[in-house]
Structures are given as C-alpha cells and as structure tokens.
Write a protein that holds these residues in place. Structure first.
Motif, PDB file in Angstrom:
ATOM      1  N   ARG A  25       0.818  -1.217   0.000  1.00 34.19           N
ATOM      2  CA  ARG A  25       0.000   0.000   0.000  1.00 34.19           C
ATOM      3  C   ARG A  25       0.849   1.264   0.000  1.00 34.19           C
ATOM      4  NH1 ARG A  25      -3.848  -1.517   4.842  1.00 34.19           N
ATOM      5  NH2 ARG A  25      -1.939  -2.520   5.455  1.00 34.19           N
ATOM      6  N   ASP A  26       1.965   1.234  -0.708  1.00 30.03           N
ATOM      7  CA  ASP A  26       2.830   2.409  -0.811  1.00 30.03           C
ATOM      8  C   ASP A  26       2.722   3.042  -2.192  1.00 30.03           C
ATOM      9  OD1 ASP A  26       4.111   0.573  -2.415  1.00 30.03           O
ATOM     10  OD2 ASP A  26       6.085   0.853  -1.510  1.00 30.03           O
ATOM     11  N   GLY A  27       1.771   2.590  -2.982  1.00 25.64           N
ATOM     12  CA  GLY A  27       1.605   3.128  -4.314  1.00 25.64           C
ATOM     13  C   GLY A  27       1.966   2.136  -5.397  1.00 25.64           C
ATOM     14  N   GLY A  28       2.284   0.908  -5.028  1.00 26.44           N
ATOM     15  CA  GLY A  28       2.478  -0.099  -6.061  1.00 26.44           C
ATOM     16  C   GLY A  28       3.695  -0.982  -5.975  1.00 26.44           C
ATOM     17  N   SER A  29       4.457  -0.957  -4.878  1.00 26.73           N
ATOM     18  CA  SER A  29       5.568  -1.910  -4.752  1.00 26.73           C
ATOM     19  C   SER A  29       4.993  -3.322  -4.775  1.00 26.73           C
ATOM     20  CB  SER A  29       6.342  -1.686  -3.453  1.00 26.73           C
ATOM     21  OG  SER A  29       7.007  -0.450  -3.481  1.00 26.73           O
ATOM     22  N   LEU A  30       5.765  -4.254  -5.320  1.00 28.74           N
ATOM     23  CA  LEU A  30       5.310  -5.628  -5.471  1.00 28.74           C
ATOM     24  C   LEU A  30       6.225  -6.580  -4.719  1.00 28.74           C
ATOM     25  CD1 LEU A  30       4.664  -5.392  -9.300  1.00 28.74           C
ATOM     26  CD2 LEU A  30       2.903  -5.572  -7.524  1.00 28.74           C
ATOM     27  N   THR A  31       5.629  -7.599  -4.104  1.00 30.57           N
ATOM     28  CA  THR A  31       6.420  -8.622  -3.425  1.00 30.57           C
ATOM     29  C   THR A  31       5.947  -9.998  -3.871  1.00 30.57           C
ATOM     30  OG1 THR A  31       4.959  -8.859  -1.492  1.00 30.57           O
ATOM     31  CG2 THR A  31       6.700  -7.177  -1.357  1.00 30.57           C
ATOM     32  N   HIS A  41      11.400 -16.096   2.002  1.00 29.27           N
ATOM     33  CA  HIS A  41      12.210 -15.036   1.420  1.00 29.27           C
ATOM     34  C   HIS A  41      11.268 -14.235   0.531  1.00 29.27           C
ATOM     35  CE1 HIS A  41      16.129 -16.866   2.513  1.00 29.27           C
ATOM     36  NE2 HIS A  41      15.413 -17.967   2.464  1.00 29.27           N
ATOM     37  N   ILE A  42      11.448 -12.926   0.523  1.00 27.87           N
ATOM     38  CA  ILE A  42      10.572 -12.069  -0.268  1.00 27.87           C
ATOM     39  C   ILE A  42      11.377 -11.364  -1.344  1.00 27.87           C
ATOM     40  CG2 ILE A  42       9.121  -9.998  -0.234  1.00 27.87           C
ATOM     41  CD1 ILE A  42       8.203 -10.807   2.543  1.00 27.87           C
ATOM     42  N   LEU A  43      10.916 -11.496  -2.581  1.00 23.09           N
ATOM     43  CA  LEU A  43      11.439 -10.713  -3.693  1.00 23.09           C
ATOM     44  C   LEU A  43      10.676  -9.399  -3.681  1.00 23.09           C
ATOM     45  CD1 LEU A  43      12.984 -10.256  -6.358  1.00 23.09           C
ATOM     46  CD2 LEU A  43      11.123 -11.484  -7.514  1.00 23.09           C
ATOM     47  N   LEU A  44      11.395  -8.293  -3.523  1.00 23.85           N
ATOM     48  CA  LEU A  44      10.771  -6.973  -3.439  1.00 23.85           C
ATOM     49  C   LEU A  44      11.155  -6.133  -4.638  1.00 23.85           C
ATOM     50  CD1 LEU A  44       9.307  -4.601  -1.910  1.00 23.85           C
ATOM     51  CD2 LEU A  44      11.517  -4.144  -0.817  1.00 23.85           C
ATOM     52  N   LEU A  45      10.128  -5.581  -5.293  1.00 25.97           N
ATOM     53  CA  LEU A  45      10.322  -4.550  -6.310  1.00 25.97           C
ATOM     54  C   LEU A  45       9.681  -3.293  -5.749  1.00 25.97           C
ATOM     55  CD1 LEU A  45       9.390  -6.367  -9.643  1.00 25.97           C
ATOM     56  CD2 LEU A  45      11.618  -6.187  -8.528  1.00 25.97           C
ATOM     57  N   GLN A  46      10.514  -2.373  -5.288  1.00 30.44           N
ATOM     58  CA  GLN A  46      10.008  -1.145  -4.668  1.00 30.44           C
ATOM     59  C   GLN A  46       9.765  -0.100  -5.742  1.00 30.44           C
ATOM     60  OE1 GLN A  46      12.547   0.518  -1.666  1.00 30.44           O
ATOM     61  NE2 GLN A  46      10.907   1.755  -0.829  1.00 30.44           N
ATOM     62  N   TYR A  62      10.787   0.800 -11.013  1.00 29.49           N
ATOM     63  CA  TYR A  62      11.125   0.026  -9.824  1.00 29.49           C
ATOM     64  C   TYR A  62      12.617   0.092  -9.555  1.00 29.49           C
ATOM     65  CZ  TYR A  62       6.434  -1.819 -10.245  1.00 29.49           C
ATOM     66  OH  TYR A  62       5.070  -1.933 -10.315  1.00 29.49           O
ATOM     67  N   HIS A  63      12.970   0.180  -8.281  1.00 24.55           N
ATOM     68  CA  HIS A  63      14.369   0.035  -7.880  1.00 24.55           C
ATOM     69  C   HIS A  63      14.833  -1.358  -8.274  1.00 24.55           C
ATOM     70  CE1 HIS A  63      15.085   3.668  -5.558  1.00 24.55           C
ATOM     71  NE2 HIS A  63      13.952   3.490  -4.899  1.00 24.55           N
ATOM     72  N   ASP A  64      16.133  -1.571  -8.312  1.00 18.60           N
ATOM     73  CA  ASP A  64      16.658  -2.904  -8.576  1.00 18.60           C
ATOM     74  C   ASP A  64      16.106  -3.875  -7.534  1.00 18.60           C
ATOM     75  OD1 ASP A  64      18.073  -1.984 -10.740  1.00 18.60           O
ATOM     76  OD2 ASP A  64      19.982  -1.857  -9.683  1.00 18.60           O
ATOM     77  N   PRO A  65      15.871  -5.118  -7.931  1.00 23.28           N
ATOM     78  CA  PRO A  65      15.250  -6.084  -7.019  1.00 23.28           C
ATOM     79  C   PRO A  65      16.153  -6.464  -5.855  1.00 23.28           C
ATOM     80  CG  PRO A  65      15.915  -7.157  -9.060  1.00 23.28           C
ATOM     81  CD  PRO A  65      16.182  -5.696  -9.242  1.00 23.28           C
ATOM     82  N   VAL A  66      15.513  -6.780  -4.742  1.00 20.20           N
ATOM     83  CA  VAL A  66      16.218  -7.303  -3.571  1.00 20.20           C
ATOM     84  C   VAL A  66      15.466  -8.534  -3.076  1.00 20.20           C
ATOM     85  CG1 VAL A  66      17.227  -5.110  -2.829  1.00 20.20           C
ATOM     86  CG2 VAL A  66      15.015  -5.799  -1.932  1.00 20.20           C
ATOM     87  N   TRP A 115      -7.382  -9.964  -8.863  1.00 16.44           N
ATOM     88  CA  TRP A 115      -6.375  -8.999  -8.426  1.00 16.44           C
ATOM     89  C   TRP A 115      -5.037  -9.680  -8.177  1.00 16.44           C
ATOM     90  CZ3 TRP A 115      -5.272 -10.469  -3.463  1.00 16.44           C
ATOM     91  CH2 TRP A 115      -6.282 -11.085  -2.739  1.00 16.44           C
ATOM     92  N   ARG A 116      -5.040 -10.912  -7.673  1.00 18.56           N
ATOM     93  CA  ARG A 116      -3.771 -11.628  -7.461  1.00 18.56           C
ATOM     94  C   ARG A 116      -3.136 -11.975  -8.797  1.00 18.56           C
ATOM     95  NH1 ARG A 116      -3.897 -16.531  -4.151  1.00 18.56           N
ATOM     96  NH2 ARG A 116      -1.706 -16.145  -3.735  1.00 18.56           N
ATOM     97  N   LEU A 117      -3.949 -12.406  -9.754  1.00 12.47           N
ATOM     98  CA  LEU A 117      -3.439 -12.712 -11.092  1.00 12.47           C
ATOM     99  C   LEU A 117      -2.866 -11.452 -11.745  1.00 12.47           C
ATOM    100  CD1 LEU A 117      -6.357 -15.037 -12.224  1.00 12.47           C
ATOM    101  CD2 LEU A 117      -4.019 -15.756 -11.658  1.00 12.47           C
ATOM    102  N   GLN A 118      -3.530 -10.317 -11.528  1.00  2.00           N
ATOM    103  CA  GLN A 118      -3.057  -9.040 -12.075  1.00  2.00           C
ATOM    104  C   GLN A 118      -1.724  -8.647 -11.445  1.00  2.00           C
ATOM    105  OE1 GLN A 118      -5.705  -5.723 -11.459  1.00  2.00           O
ATOM    106  NE2 GLN A 118      -4.496  -4.373 -12.757  1.00  2.00           N
ATOM    107  N   TRP A 119      -1.593  -8.794 -10.122  1.00  2.00           N
ATOM    108  CA  TRP A 119      -0.327  -8.451  -9.462  1.00  2.00           C
ATOM    109  C   TRP A 119       0.812  -9.308  -9.991  1.00  2.00           C
ATOM    110  CZ3 TRP A 119      -2.459  -8.560  -3.780  1.00  2.00           C
ATOM    111  CH2 TRP A 119      -3.249  -7.418  -3.567  1.00  2.00           C
ATOM    112  N   LEU A 120       0.560 -10.597 -10.188  1.00  2.00           N
ATOM    113  CA  LEU A 120       1.599 -11.479 -10.716  1.00  2.00           C
ATOM    114  C   LEU A 120       1.985 -11.063 -12.130  1.00  2.00           C
ATOM    115  CD1 LEU A 120       3.460 -13.878 -10.424  1.00  2.00           C
ATOM    116  CD2 LEU A 120       1.553 -15.364 -11.105  1.00  2.00           C
ATOM    117  N   ALA A 121       1.011 -10.735 -12.958  1.00  2.00           N
ATOM    118  CA  ALA A 121       1.307 -10.271 -14.314  1.00  2.00           C
ATOM    119  C   ALA A 121       2.110  -8.972 -14.281  1.00  2.00           C
ATOM    120  CB  ALA A 121       0.006 -10.085 -15.102  1.00  2.00           C
ATOM    121  N   MET A 122       1.751  -8.063 -13.370  1.00  2.00           N
ATOM    122  CA  MET A 122       2.481  -6.798 -13.243  1.00  2.00           C
ATOM    123  C   MET A 122       3.925  -7.045 -12.833  1.00  2.00           C
ATOM    124  SD  MET A 122      -0.447  -4.492 -11.359  1.00  2.00           S
ATOM    125  CE  MET A 122       0.666  -3.147 -10.979  1.00  2.00           C
TER     126      MET A 122
END
Length: 141
Positions: A25-31, A41-46, A62-66, A115-122
């Motif tokens: 809920r920060d405007g679209g970061s994905l995990t 372990h979480i893959l984060l795209l901020q 997106y920042h580089d992945p961590v 919405w989960r399918l959309q987040w994965l596609a994004m």
C-alpha cells in the motif's frame, strides 16, 4: 503452489516453493514470497514515482530487485514502541535476471482472485522490463 526448484547462484538460497504475491500500500511496490526448507524469502520490487515537469506526466519505475530473508532471528528486535515486519530482514541485491528466474517459478491457480493474477502479471512485466519507467498519468506526447 509447489514449483520445481529454482536454480540461482550459490550465494542465494535454494528456494523451492512460490508462496504468494502482494502489492504493498505504498503506491504499487510488489512482493513475491518464496520458501526454502526453513523460512520465507521475499522478492521486493520497490516502486518509485517520478514526475516530468515539462509534460506534467507521471511515471513509475522500480528500484533494482532485492531478496529479503524473513527469518525472524535475523530481524531487528521488537520493542515496546516498534514491531518489525518480515520486510525488515536482511536484504540481498539481486540482478533482474535472477529476479526473472524467481518470478518464473511463480504461478497461481486459475481460480485465484483476479487482483492476485493481475499483481503477478504486473510483477512479471516489471521484471521483464528491468523495472523501466511506465507512464501512469498526464498528457500524451
């Protein structure tokens, strides 16, 4: 949602299972959450929002992945006024190619909420485009 084992460089954990996808809920970061034999372990795209003053357009990239280790023993200790989330664990920068291998493991059942399918596609699109900027609002050029 079990998948085949991921083949990542030796310095990264041997992640064997995709667990879940989420938009923060920060405007679209994905995990994307993955599991090894011991913990998650979480893959984060901020996400980063930028404005082009000349065109009044907004862009998101997106920042580089961590990869975040969610082992509770590795997080800062909680105190009376502060509780740390699993995103507070140690972060390891990874390449977009490594993120691609990880997100390639991710799949959701066909009956998952849209919405989960959309987040994965994004997330797959963001990784494929190496986090590049995308117009989110403003005038067309």
């Amino acid at each position: 949602m079990h998948t085949d084992q991921c083949c990542l460089p030796d310095m990264l954990p041997n992640l064997s299972r995709f667990v879940d996808i989420e938009m923060l809920r920060d405007g679209g970061s994905l995990t994307a959450t993955f599991n090894d034999d011991d913990h998650n372990h979480i893959l984060l795209l901020q996400i980063v929002h930028e404005a082009d003053q000349n065109s009044q357009a907004s862009y998101a990239r997106y920042h580089d992945p961590v990869l975040i280790n969610c082992n509770i023993k590795l997080r800062p200790r909680a105190s009376a006024g502060m509780i740390y989330s699993e995103l507070s664990g140690p972060q390891t920068p990874i390449t977009w190619e490594e993120a691609g291998v990880l997100i390639g493991m991710a799949s959701l059942p066909g009956n998952s909420p849209s919405w989960r399918l959309q987040w994965l596609a994004m997330m797959k699109e963001a990784v494929a485009n190496k986090g590049s900027a995308k117009r989110t609002s403003g005038e067309q050029r």
